[in-house]
Write an enzyme that holds these catalytic residues in place. Sequence first.
Site, PDB file in Angstrom:
ATOM      1  N   HIS A 100      48.228  40.917  38.251  1.00 44.16           N
ATOM      2  CA  HIS A 100      47.402  41.841  37.481  1.00 44.16           C
ATOM      3  C   HIS A 100      46.639  42.794  38.390  1.00 44.16           C
ATOM      4  O   HIS A 100      46.261  42.463  39.512  1.00 44.16           O
ATOM      5  CB  HIS A 100      46.475  41.089  36.529  1.00 44.16           C
ATOM      6  CG  HIS A 100      45.545  40.112  37.173  1.00 44.16           C
ATOM      7  ND1 HIS A 100      44.284  40.449  37.622  1.00 44.16           N
ATOM      8  CD2 HIS A 100      45.684  38.787  37.418  1.00 44.16           C
ATOM      9  CE1 HIS A 100      43.691  39.377  38.112  1.00 44.16           C
ATOM     10  NE2 HIS A 100      44.513  38.359  38.010  1.00 44.16           N
ATOM     11  N   ASP A 102      43.715  44.405  37.616  1.00 42.18           N
ATOM     12  CA  ASP A 102      42.268  44.454  37.428  1.00 42.18           C
ATOM     13  C   ASP A 102      41.624  43.319  38.218  1.00 42.18           C
ATOM     14  O   ASP A 102      42.305  42.375  38.642  1.00 42.18           O
ATOM     15  CB  ASP A 102      41.891  44.364  35.952  1.00 42.18           C
ATOM     16  CG  ASP A 102      42.426  43.110  35.264  1.00 42.18           C
ATOM     17  OD1 ASP A 102      43.415  42.517  35.765  1.00 42.18           O
ATOM     18  OD2 ASP A 102      41.866  42.693  34.231  1.00 42.18           O
ATOM     19  N   ASP A 135      42.815  37.326  44.141  1.00 41.20           N
ATOM     20  CA  ASP A 135      43.003  37.453  42.697  1.00 41.20           C
ATOM     21  C   ASP A 135      42.798  38.903  42.269  1.00 41.20           C
ATOM     22  O   ASP A 135      41.679  39.316  41.992  1.00 41.20           O
ATOM     23  CB  ASP A 135      42.029  36.520  41.982  1.00 41.20           C
ATOM     24  CG  ASP A 135      42.159  36.559  40.474  1.00 41.20           C
ATOM     25  OD1 ASP A 135      43.277  36.810  39.989  1.00 41.20           O
ATOM     26  OD2 ASP A 135      41.150  36.329  39.783  1.00 41.20           O
ATOM     27  N   GLU A 169      44.068  41.487  32.640  1.00 37.39           N
ATOM     28  CA  GLU A 169      44.145  40.025  32.636  1.00 37.39           C
ATOM     29  C   GLU A 169      42.770  39.382  32.641  1.00 37.39           C
ATOM     30  O   GLU A 169      42.590  38.278  32.132  1.00 37.39           O
ATOM     31  CB  GLU A 169      44.947  39.550  33.859  1.00 37.39           C
ATOM     32  CG  GLU A 169      45.333  38.077  33.830  1.00 37.39           C
ATOM     33  CD  GLU A 169      44.292  37.162  34.468  1.00 37.39           C
ATOM     34  OE1 GLU A 169      44.445  35.930  34.344  1.00 37.39           O
ATOM     35  OE2 GLU A 169      43.339  37.659  35.096  1.00 37.39           O
ATOM     36  N   GLU A 170      41.774  40.049  33.231  1.00 33.81           N
ATOM     37  CA  GLU A 170      40.482  39.410  33.474  1.00 33.81           C
ATOM     38  C   GLU A 170      39.518  39.438  32.285  1.00 33.81           C
ATOM     39  O   GLU A 170      38.446  38.860  32.362  1.00 33.81           O
ATOM     40  CB  GLU A 170      39.790  40.071  34.687  1.00 33.81           C
ATOM     41  CG  GLU A 170      40.499  39.860  36.014  1.00 33.81           C
ATOM     42  CD  GLU A 170      40.417  38.431  36.514  1.00 33.81           C
ATOM     43  OE1 GLU A 170      39.940  37.559  35.764  1.00 33.81           O
ATOM     44  OE2 GLU A 170      40.835  38.176  37.653  1.00 33.81           O
ATOM     45  N   HIS A 416      37.398  34.454  42.324  1.00 32.12           N
ATOM     46  CA  HIS A 416      36.216  34.967  41.601  1.00 32.12           C
ATOM     47  C   HIS A 416      34.927  34.751  42.383  1.00 32.12           C
ATOM     48  O   HIS A 416      33.844  34.805  41.815  1.00 32.12           O
ATOM     49  CB  HIS A 416      36.086  34.303  40.218  1.00 32.12           C
ATOM     50  CG  HIS A 416      37.142  34.708  39.246  1.00 32.12           C
ATOM     51  ND1 HIS A 416      37.039  34.498  37.888  1.00 32.12           N
ATOM     52  CD2 HIS A 416      38.345  35.314  39.430  1.00 32.12           C
ATOM     53  CE1 HIS A 416      38.124  34.950  37.276  1.00 32.12           C
ATOM     54  NE2 HIS A 416      38.933  35.446  38.205  1.00 32.12           N
TER      55      HIS A 416
END
Length: 445
Positions: A100, A102, A135, A169-170, A416
Amino acid sequence: MASPAPLKGAVGGLGRDGFVALLSKLIGESARLQNDPPAHRPQEDLVAQHVVDALRPVSTETGGGPLVVRKVSYAEGRSNVIVEYPGTVPGRVVSFVGMHMDVVPANPSEWDFDPFSLTFDSEDKDKLRGRGTTDCLGHVALVAQLMRRLGEVKPPLKHSVIAVFIANEENSSVAGIGVDGLVKDGLLDKLKTGPLFWIDTADKQPCIGTGGMIPWHLKATGKLFHSGLAHKAINSMEMNMEALKEIQKRFYTDFPPHEKEKVYKFATPSTMKPTKWSYPGGGLNQIPGECTISGDIRLTPFYSTLHVVEKLKGYVEDINERLETVLDTRGPVSKYVLPDENLRGRLEITFDGDVMNGVACNLESRGFKALCKATEEIVGHVEPYSITGSLPLIRELQDEGFDVQTAGYGLLKTYHAKNEYCLFSDMAQGFQVFVSIISQLEEEA
């Protein structure tokens, strides 16, 4: 037809210079990729364009190679990218999906380095630092380099190799603009005939199970009154704490550890716990008339989220009908019903709209077996694992008929997190794992 060994030799390994150059461009956009509306609305098209530009020289658009590259947008500035290296046998396909474009927000004042530019650790050149390195922009760059290398080498493959870089996605507050939109429009249907590898986990091992997630809010309404006259109040805090205790007890009775959790190596069973507390405010000498406890349920994929939601509604309905007998009180004047005033306390449970289902990957599929063999070959050992952390979208893909397997080559400890980084050596092993998977599938008759 090229055999596996020549394929690996022809494709080679992940070139550091090309990977770092592309990743540097992607991380440089990450301030505008943060996904936390309304404060941050990502513009994934910035990354999508970098991917398209990197692949254009070996694409059918320029005639320089066989890659078929397509951008698909369902919202302004928010593109997905589908890239195909065509194989020679119809219906044979292997896909890499879920990279992803984002990222989660980052506060530069809390980091030891600039989160929005790619930097290097002066003492460890293997570390690549910045928001999205683990990520998931690192995986975007990784799979883009894989596709570029296939376009350069042009190996004759029976299988089409397809990469799908996705938006959104987030955050699940906006639907239909990422992989869910692509599935709805049938743009990924051809991926159902082969294994689909979702590249958005970490630590170089197959992730074979994830948890469902149910965000809940338990509101208690009592009667606000002076704390010196507690016998005339219904203490919403006491009622809510006792109610949650009763609800948790019933939840763990109805949804105990499942026998399949050991097979899938889940670290924890299903859990229900409070994580936030709120009330309208008041003085220390006021017994609060209402309050809300919020939290989440993390559910192993062997239970239905819909069934759990209905069960919790039933628990609360039963408690409301039998407050006097079901809930413990706290002290001689604590009570949840005031008969003289014809007043009863009341509980209400609500759920956020972003309920997610967990997934249990098919451990008998050719995709899983290829991933395990490739991991053992390249990483040196294979230890599949499961977590009750939640990944959006993949259960829906599985329910649509896709053979979904998950893997990733970032670091779980920086997911994250502040000061996010990945290791180039891990990404390089991921590249080799992908080539090994393709090689194995090519061996099949």
